[in-house]
Design an enzyme around this catalytic site. Structure first.
Site, PDB file in Angstrom:
ATOM      1  N   LYS A  76       0.844  -1.197   0.000  1.00 30.64           N
ATOM      2  CA  LYS A  76       0.000   0.000   0.000  1.00 30.64           C
ATOM      3  C   LYS A  76       0.877   1.243   0.000  1.00 30.64           C
ATOM      4  CE  LYS A  76      -3.979   1.924   2.582  1.00 30.64           C
ATOM      5  NZ  LYS A  76      -4.849   1.691   3.770  1.00 30.64           N
ATOM      6  N   SER A 171      -9.615   1.537   3.235  1.00 30.71           N
ATOM      7  CA  SER A 171      -8.873   2.317   2.253  1.00 30.71           C
ATOM      8  C   SER A 171      -7.807   1.513   1.502  1.00 30.71           C
ATOM      9  CB  SER A 171      -8.191   3.496   2.961  1.00 30.71           C
ATOM     10  OG  SER A 171      -7.265   3.007   3.949  1.00 30.71           O
ATOM     11  N   SER A 195      -9.703  -0.934   7.418  1.00 29.66           N
ATOM     12  CA  SER A 195      -9.233  -0.637   6.062  1.00 29.66           C
ATOM     13  C   SER A 195      -8.566  -1.793   5.340  1.00 29.66           C
ATOM     14  CB  SER A 195      -8.267   0.561   6.087  1.00 29.66           C
ATOM     15  OG  SER A 195      -8.976   1.754   6.331  1.00 29.66           O
TER      16      SER A 195
END
EC number: 6.3.5.7
Length: 526
Positions: A76, A171, A195
């Site tokens: 990420k 996210s 997330s």
């Protein structure tokens, strides 16, 4: 090979069925084929190929570094990576190149993993859809799956795609999409309020949030220091345990990591669940929960019961306060953490030079989107001297009550809690953006936020496809630092439900041949 599990590919590499370079090239080719998913912000092709060459040399000499040697992974884009841009999907850090690796990234590289690239997210990880980053939204691979398109009677990829595609959740949506679309075998996400688990459920993959303090946060650009945890996304529970075994451990650069964590995360094959006690929190049966998710939740509970496990209803009485409590604490820490982005040391800096104050204001206005600015304003409001006691301190007290709810339940003899992960299956982007960010986050993380406030481990495991042909995942919550027990139960459940493999051959063109043998043989019965 791309359709196989991480452990299966690791064995194939050791046996010489494929080389790290060949595997890396297959993943890079697929990343290009699926570029329209927008799962990656940066593809580190040269770095990955160089790492693959080094891995290949080690295999030739018989000096493999472990199960991750030669395995393609993604990270990420809010984890620092030496020499590779780390943007947090923001204008503020667009082009920023860190001088060091996050501890979890370094641990992956030390084990020989191949870094395919940095994945997309909501700006600074503030969101539950992976739709609010400056590089555009992430598209759920299941939008283009044979299972979903047959149910919707939609045309192949390319026609009406602007209105038909589904969100990934967030996210960490880029990481979930990257794993779901077979472009890597594992990916790092971050989990502050769900997330990692939220997008895992919507993309049909496994999403693990380890116990707070088990995995180092050093190098993870902070959102909420007291809740942030590096998350792991894989296609099966065993693979998540493998990666956790690499990442867990004390880090002198992160004082919140434990000194003596569990030494092994090798999962035994659980055959008898009769000694287990599974808790079903009654407060999680909310009106907004879709009938399909509720039905599958009930079916999962009956599955455990039919195999001899004790399944009981439990109460987490302060659950209803978790959304408001989380909002106050989250925005307060966000206001503090975002103060470092002032245009002076790194990141974006505006052209205004009238005064220092004007430069600060313009830099932050240009560098942050509305969502980030809104959370900063909220947090600063809660931290004002006249509001501190009534908001921040009260929220901390409620957080303790929420954590104590879990302690009381586990002390009563419950081994694992079983809950939904999300309210429903993935929704179309055009429907998702009708709500404001705060509402979307509250709805998306309603079942996951309390876990972060309590610091507990939790994992989302895909259970079945909905009537629309989309994944629905369920969440298992464990005792603090009992991650191995949690994953062992999750592995048993995964084996029972046999979640189907996503069928993406239509959109992969020439790459589809890579999967012909794999997709027929891949099984989660490990």
């Amino acid at each position: 090979m791309l359709g196989r599990t991480l452990r299966e590919v690791s064995v194939a590499l050791k046996q010489g069925q494929i080389t790290p370079t060949e595997l890396c090239q297959e993943c890079l080719s697929l990343i290009k084929k699926t570029k329209f998913l927008n799962a990656y912000i940066t593809v580190s092709e040269e770095v990955a190929l160089k790492q693959a060459e080094e891995s290949e040399e080690r295999y030739k000499k018989g000096h493999s570094l472990g199960e991750l040697d030669g395995i393609p992974v993604a990270v990420k884009d809010n984890f620092s990576t030496t020499g590779i841009k780390t943007t947090c999907a923001s204008n503020m850090l667009k082009g920023y190149v860190p001088p060091y690796n996050a501890t979890v990234v370094q641990k992956l590289l030390d084990q020989g993993a191949l870094l395919m690239g940095k994945t997309n997210l909501d700006e600074f990880a503030m969101g539950s859809g992976s739709t609010d980053g400056v590089f555009g939204p992430v598209k759920n691979p299941w939008s283009y799956s044979k299972q979903y398109r047959e149910k919707k009677k939609q045309k192949p990829h390319g026609e009406n795609e602007d209105t038909n595609w589904l969100i990934t959740g967030g996210s960490s949506g880029g990481s979930a999409a990257a794993v779901s679309a077979f472009t890597c075998f594992a990916a790092l996400g971050s989990d502050t309020g769900g997330s990692t688990r939220n997008p895992a459920a919507l993309c049909g993959v496994v999403g693990l949030k380890p116990t707070y303090g088990l995995v180092s946060r050093h190098g993870l650009i902070p959102l909420v220091n007291s809740m942030d945890v590096p998350g792991i996304l894989t296609r099966c529970v065993d693979d998540a345990a493998t990666v956790l075994g690499v990442l867990a451990g004390h880090d002198c650069k992160d004082s919140t990591t434990v000194q003596d964590p569990v030494k092994s995360f090798i999962l035994p094959s659980l055959t008898d669940v009769s000694k287990l006690c599974i808790g079903i929190p009654k407060e999680y049966l909310v009106p907004e929960l879709s009938s399909e998710v509720q039905s599958l939740w009930s079916k999962a509970a009956k599955l455990f019961e039919s195999e001899g496990a004790k399944v009981i209803e439990v109460s987490l009485p302060h659950t209803s306060y978790s959304i408001v409590c989380y909002h106050v604490l989250c925005t307060s820490e966000v206001a503090s953490n975002m103060a470092r982005f002032d245009g002076l040391e790194y990141g974006h800096r505006c052209d205004i030079n009238v005064s220092t104050e004007a430069m600060y204001a313009a830099t932050r206005r240009e560098g942050f989107n509305d969502v980030v600015r809104g959370r900063i304003l909220s947090g600063n409001f809660f931290l004002l001297k006249e509001n501190y006691e009534n908001y921040f301190i009260k929220a901390q007290k409620v957080r303790r009550l929420i954590a104590n709810d879990f302690v009381n339940v586990f002390n009563s003899g419950v081994d694992v809690l079983l809950t939904p992960t999300t309210l429903s299956e993935a929704v179309p982007y055009v429907e998702f953006i009708k709500e404001d960010n705060r509402t979307r986050s509250a709805q998306g993380d309603i079942f996951t936020q309390a876990v972060n406030m309590a610091g507990l481990p939790a994992v989302s495991v895909p259970m079945a496809l909905s009537n629309q042909g989309l994944p629905i995942g369920l969440q298992f919550i464990g005792r603090a630092f009992c991650d191995q027990q949690l994953l062992t139960v999750a592995k048993w459940f995964e084996k029972q439900v046999q979640f189907p493999i996503i069928q993406l051959q239509e959109i992969m063109g020439d790459c589809s041949s890579v999967f012909e043998n794999d997709l027929a043989s891949v099984s989660l019965k490990q």
